[in-house]
Structure formats: C-alpha cells, structure tokens
Scaffold this active site. Structure first.
Site, PDB file in Angstrom:
ATOM      1  N   LYS A  25       0.877  -1.268   0.420  1.00  0.00           N
ATOM      2  CA  LYS A  25      -0.113   0.107   0.037  1.00  0.00           C
ATOM      3  C   LYS A  25       0.796   1.075  -0.259  1.00  0.00           C
ATOM      4  O   LYS A  25       0.125   2.373  -0.823  1.00  0.00           O
ATOM      5  CB  LYS A  25      -0.818  -0.075   1.270  1.00  0.00           C
ATOM      6  CG  LYS A  25      -1.929  -0.600   0.932  1.00  0.00           C
ATOM      7  CD  LYS A  25      -2.840  -0.960   2.581  1.00  0.00           C
ATOM      8  CE  LYS A  25      -4.265  -1.799   1.701  1.00  0.00           C
ATOM      9  NZ  LYS A  25      -5.819  -1.513   3.143  1.00  0.00           N
ATOM     10  N   ASP A  80      -9.550   3.491   2.278  1.00  0.00           N
ATOM     11  CA  ASP A  80     -10.986   2.730   3.388  1.00  0.00           C
ATOM     12  C   ASP A  80     -10.751   3.492   3.821  1.00  0.00           C
ATOM     13  O   ASP A  80     -11.738   3.893   5.167  1.00  0.00           O
ATOM     14  CB  ASP A  80      -9.243   2.668   4.395  1.00  0.00           C
ATOM     15  CG  ASP A  80      -9.012   0.574   3.725  1.00  0.00           C
ATOM     16  OD1 ASP A  80     -10.064   0.408   3.118  1.00  0.00           O
ATOM     17  OD2 ASP A  80      -7.901   0.562   3.744  1.00  0.00           O
TER      18      ASP A  80
HETATM   19  P1  NAP Z   1      -0.388  -3.179  11.160  1.00  0.00           P
HETATM   20  O1  NAP Z   1       0.014  -1.872  10.182  1.00  0.00           O
HETATM   21  O2  NAP Z   1       0.860  -3.769  10.725  1.00  0.00           O
HETATM   22  O3  NAP Z   1      -0.461  -2.277  12.288  1.00  0.00           O
HETATM   23  C1  NAP Z   1      -0.721  -3.010  13.473  1.00  0.00           C
HETATM   24  C2  NAP Z   1      -0.688  -2.507  14.521  1.00  0.00           C
HETATM   25  O4  NAP Z   1      -1.667  -3.046  15.604  1.00  0.00           O
HETATM   26  C3  NAP Z   1       0.368  -1.732  14.888  1.00  0.00           C
HETATM   27  O5  NAP Z   1       0.073  -0.615  15.858  1.00  0.00           O
HETATM   28  C4  NAP Z   1       0.518  -2.914  15.876  1.00  0.00           C
HETATM   29  O6  NAP Z   1       1.542  -2.675  17.404  1.00  0.00           O
HETATM   30  C5  NAP Z   1      -0.686  -3.278  16.483  1.00  0.00           C
HETATM   31  N1  NAP Z   1      -0.718  -4.822  17.401  1.00  0.00           N
HETATM   32  C6  NAP Z   1      -0.177  -5.978  16.670  1.00  0.00           C
HETATM   33  N2  NAP Z   1       0.050  -6.689  17.462  1.00  0.00           N
HETATM   34  C7  NAP Z   1      -0.572  -6.690  18.114  1.00  0.00           C
HETATM   35  C8  NAP Z   1      -0.463  -7.347  19.709  1.00  0.00           C
HETATM   36  N3  NAP Z   1      -0.601  -8.595  20.031  1.00  0.00           N
HETATM   37  N4  NAP Z   1      -1.011  -6.547  20.204  1.00  0.00           N
HETATM   38  C9  NAP Z   1      -1.099  -4.761  20.852  1.00  0.00           C
HETATM   39  N5  NAP Z   1      -0.668  -4.728  19.335  1.00  0.00           N
HETATM   40  C10 NAP Z   1      -0.604  -5.081  18.213  1.00  0.00           C
HETATM   41  O7  NAP Z   1      -1.357  -3.328  10.288  1.00  0.00           O
HETATM   42  P2  NAP Z   1      -3.060  -2.493   9.403  1.00  0.00           P
HETATM   43  O8  NAP Z   1      -2.679  -2.457   7.873  1.00  0.00           O
HETATM   44  O9  NAP Z   1      -2.748  -1.645   9.937  1.00  0.00           O
HETATM   45  O10 NAP Z   1      -4.079  -3.667  10.044  1.00  0.00           O
HETATM   46  C11 NAP Z   1      -4.170  -3.389  11.483  1.00  0.00           C
HETATM   47  C12 NAP Z   1      -5.578  -4.351  10.988  1.00  0.00           C
HETATM   48  O11 NAP Z   1      -6.645  -4.052   9.893  1.00  0.00           O
HETATM   49  C13 NAP Z   1      -5.773  -5.975  10.203  1.00  0.00           C
HETATM   50  O12 NAP Z   1      -5.436  -6.879  11.194  1.00  0.00           O
HETATM   51  C14 NAP Z   1      -7.122  -5.861   9.623  1.00  0.00           C
HETATM   52  O13 NAP Z   1      -7.837  -6.670  10.568  1.00  0.00           O
HETATM   53  C15 NAP Z   1      -7.526  -4.672  10.087  1.00  0.00           C
HETATM   54  N6  NAP Z   1      -8.151  -3.607   8.611  1.00  0.00           N
HETATM   55  C16 NAP Z   1      -9.842  -3.949   8.335  1.00  0.00           C
HETATM   56  C17 NAP Z   1     -10.559  -3.077   7.112  1.00  0.00           C
HETATM   57  C18 NAP Z   1     -11.640  -3.440   6.906  1.00  0.00           C
HETATM   58  O14 NAP Z   1     -11.827  -3.264   5.624  1.00  0.00           O
HETATM   59  N7  NAP Z   1     -12.044  -3.849   7.644  1.00  0.00           N
HETATM   60  C19 NAP Z   1      -8.911  -2.884   6.663  1.00  0.00           C
HETATM   61  C20 NAP Z   1      -7.778  -2.631   6.761  1.00  0.00           C
HETATM   62  C21 NAP Z   1      -7.518  -3.067   8.160  1.00  0.00           C
HETATM   63  P3  NAP Z   1       3.271  -2.229  17.318  1.00  0.00           P
HETATM   64  O15 NAP Z   1       3.307  -0.103  16.953  1.00  0.00           O
HETATM   65  O16 NAP Z   1       2.828  -1.981  18.582  1.00  0.00           O
HETATM   66  O17 NAP Z   1       3.832  -3.115  16.191  1.00  0.00           O
END
Ligand code: NAP
Length: 285
Positions: free
Chosen positions: A71, A108
């Site tokens: 992305k 999004d």
């Molecule tokens: P990302 O960039 O990898 O960010 C993940 C975030 O979650 C980071 O801030 C990370 O913290 C935190 N995290 C990960 N594992 C954790 C844990 N075990 N405990 C506490 N915090 C944790 O991922 P993303 O692209 O933002 O996507 C995240 C989620 O958003 C996806 O899993 C998806 O389900 C959802 N999403 C949904 C849609 C939709 O259309 N519904 C669209 C996009 C995303 P750190 O900074 O400490 O690593």
C-alpha cells in the site's frame, strides 16, 4: 459471468491474496449491474511490484486494489495520488485512465466513515484508536475529516503512537491529539473517557484470539468499532456487548471501501449494502 474480448479487467495485488473476499464481492456486483468487468487476484511479491505495475500499464488493466504489503510502496510507481491518500500515506485503489495515467486513491477512509456513521456521528466526539499502523492512519484521517474533536492514540509501541499523533496533529491543527503506550498507567483513564473506541490492531482475529484492552476498561456509554471482521464477534466486541455498548465489526468498512473503488473504476455506483450481504454469505453469517 461471460468473459469476452471486450471485458475490462480489474483486481487486487498483494502477498498473500488467497484469503481475499474482494473477487467474489466485486464480481457478484458486476453481474448484478450487468457490467462487463471481471475482478481477479494477483499474488505479487514485494520485489516484483514495479514489474507488476508496469505490466498493468502494458495490458490496459482498468484498475486495481492494493493490499498488504504494497500500500505504501506503490505510491512512487503512480503518476498521481489523490489528497486523501497522501494524507494517509497509503493507496488501496488505482485507476488506470484511458490516457494511460495511473491515479491512486485511499478508499479505506470514506469506507470506514461511511460505515461507522450509520451508528454514530463523529463530529465533536473523542475517539480512541487502538494501534498505530496503516489502518490506524486511515481511521485517524477519517475521524478528523468527519469533525472529531479529539483523538487518543493507544499503541503497544509508544513511539509509533507518538509519531502518528504528531503527523495527525500537524495535518489537523484543530483536533486535539493525545497518545499513550498501551501499558502506560494513563491508558485506562484516557480510554474510559473516550466516547468512541476503534480497534485497528489484529488482536482478536481468528488466528490471534486475544482482546486488545482489558474488558473492564469498557462501559455502556461507549461505542466500540472493531476493524476486524473474521471472526464477526471478536473478544473485544463480546466484551463491549457485555458492557452494554453499541458496537460493530469491520465488514461494512470492507464493503464500503470496495464500493468506492468499484465506482472509481466503472463510474457506476454499486449497492454497498448488497456488497456487504455478499460478504456475509461468504462468511456464513
Ligand atoms: P499494521 O500496519 O501491521 O499495524 C498493526 C498495529 O497493531 C500496530 O500498531 C501494532 O502495534 C498493533 N499490534 C499488532 N499486534 C499486536 C498485539 N499482539 N498487541 C497489541 N498491539 C498489536 O496493520 P494494519 O494494516 O493497520 O491492519 C491492522 C488490522 O486492521 C488488520 O488486522 C485488519 O483486520 C484491519 N483492517 C480492516 C479493514 C477493513 O476493511 N475492515 C481494512 C484495513 C485493515 P506495534 O506498533 O506495537 O507493532
């Protein structure tokens, strides 16, 4: 669906893409509206992204979605990026214009605001965002664009919460932005004093069945949105229901970001509710 020599091709690039629900969601809507398009998945490794985008130009692909891990990396490969995608720093939809021009969008942001504002108007609200990754950037942009008064960014890694808070505060000086580490003693009180809570961490997904905050931090005056949609009721949403909160999962966001991409590619407004129903059927809900 009948594919002819005139069928326009769109799709999604990511790695992996095998789990994507977008092909069925879009193809069902193309058929329902009688549009001569087909949506396909393309698994593209990070090292091959530039070659894949050059291939899309050469093949006159009508447009494509972009998912993890491309992305941000796709941005320098495009001819133009719209303002909202620049604010988020990520592109999830590309239009290939008739002139060969590739323009990036981030659907999004409005996909999420369109979904959550079915339940709650964000104007004037204090919104707590759990996580500071890509989804959090889109949610923060959406909340600010929708007129939220205050954002509270709560993240496992405090430095990432601070970096995102600084970026958001710089772009939206009228919004109060606070940040805190998840294990900081202030996290509980900041969260409890927030009217809207949005989980953007993967904690609670089918493969990661935890809860991102202790259940006792929630109370019935709060609204809780989880961007996760598999499972449909995450431990966070179950805890929110038990506390008496109104809540929603991320399936409607997925449908609405897809509906906006569909409209960008085809010029036809699809039925987002029908696309959400397709997703529910796929997930047996
Ligand atoms: P990302 O960039 O990898 O960010 C993940 C975030 O979650 C980071 O801030 C990370 O913290 C935190 N995290 C990960 N594992 C954790 C844990 N075990 N405990 C506490 N915090 C944790 O991922 P993303 O692209 O933002 O996507 C995240 C989620 O958003 C996806 O899993 C998806 O389900 C959802 N999403 C949904 C849609 C939709 O259309 N519904 C669209 C996009 C995303 P750190 O900074 O400490 O690593």
């Amino acid at each position: 669906m009948i594919i002819t020599g005139r069928t326009r091709v769109v799709g999604v690039i990511g790695d992996p893409v095998g789990h994507s629900l977008s092909p069925v969601m879009h193809n069902t809507e193309f058929v329902r509206l009688g549009l001569d398009y087909v949506y396909v998945p393309w698994r593209v490794a990070a090292a091959d992204l530039a070659a894949a985008v050059a291939g899309f130009r050469a093949q006159h692909v009508a447009g494509f979605n972009i998912t993890i891990p491309h992305k941000q990396a796709v941005i320098p490969l495009l001819d133009e990026v719209d303002d909202q995608a620049i604010l988020v720093g990520a592109v999830n939809t590309v239009l290939h214009g008739a002139d060969g021009h590739l323009k990036g969008f981030n659907t999004d942001v409005r996909g999420w605001t369109g979904d959550i504002e079915r339940d709650v108007a964000l104007r004037g609200k204090t919104v707590a965002v759990l996580g500071a990754g890509g989804a959090a950037r889109a949610i923060c942009t959406g909340a600010c664009e929708a007129g939220a008064a205050e954002l509270r960014l709560i993240n496992r890694t405090p430095e990432r919460a601070r970096a995102l808070a600084e970026a958001v505060a710089g772009r939206y000086p009228g919004v109060t932005v606070r940040h805190v580490g998840l294990s900081d003693p202030d996290a509980r009180s900041l969260l409890r004093a927030s009217g809207v809570i949005v989980n953007t961490t993967p904690v609670g997904m089918s493969g990661d069945p935890g809860i991102p905050i202790p259940a006792e931090w929630l109370h019935r005056e709060q609204y809780v949105y989880d961007t996760i949609y598999t499972p449909s009721r995450t431990p966070l949403l179950r805890a929110a229901e038990a506390a008496g909160c109104v809540c929603r999962n991320g399936l409607g966001m997925l449908a609405r970001q897809g509906a906006l991409a569909f409209e960008i590619w085809t010029g036809h407004k699809p039925d987002a509710a029908a696309m959400e129903e397709t997703l529910k059927r796929l997930l047996h809900e």
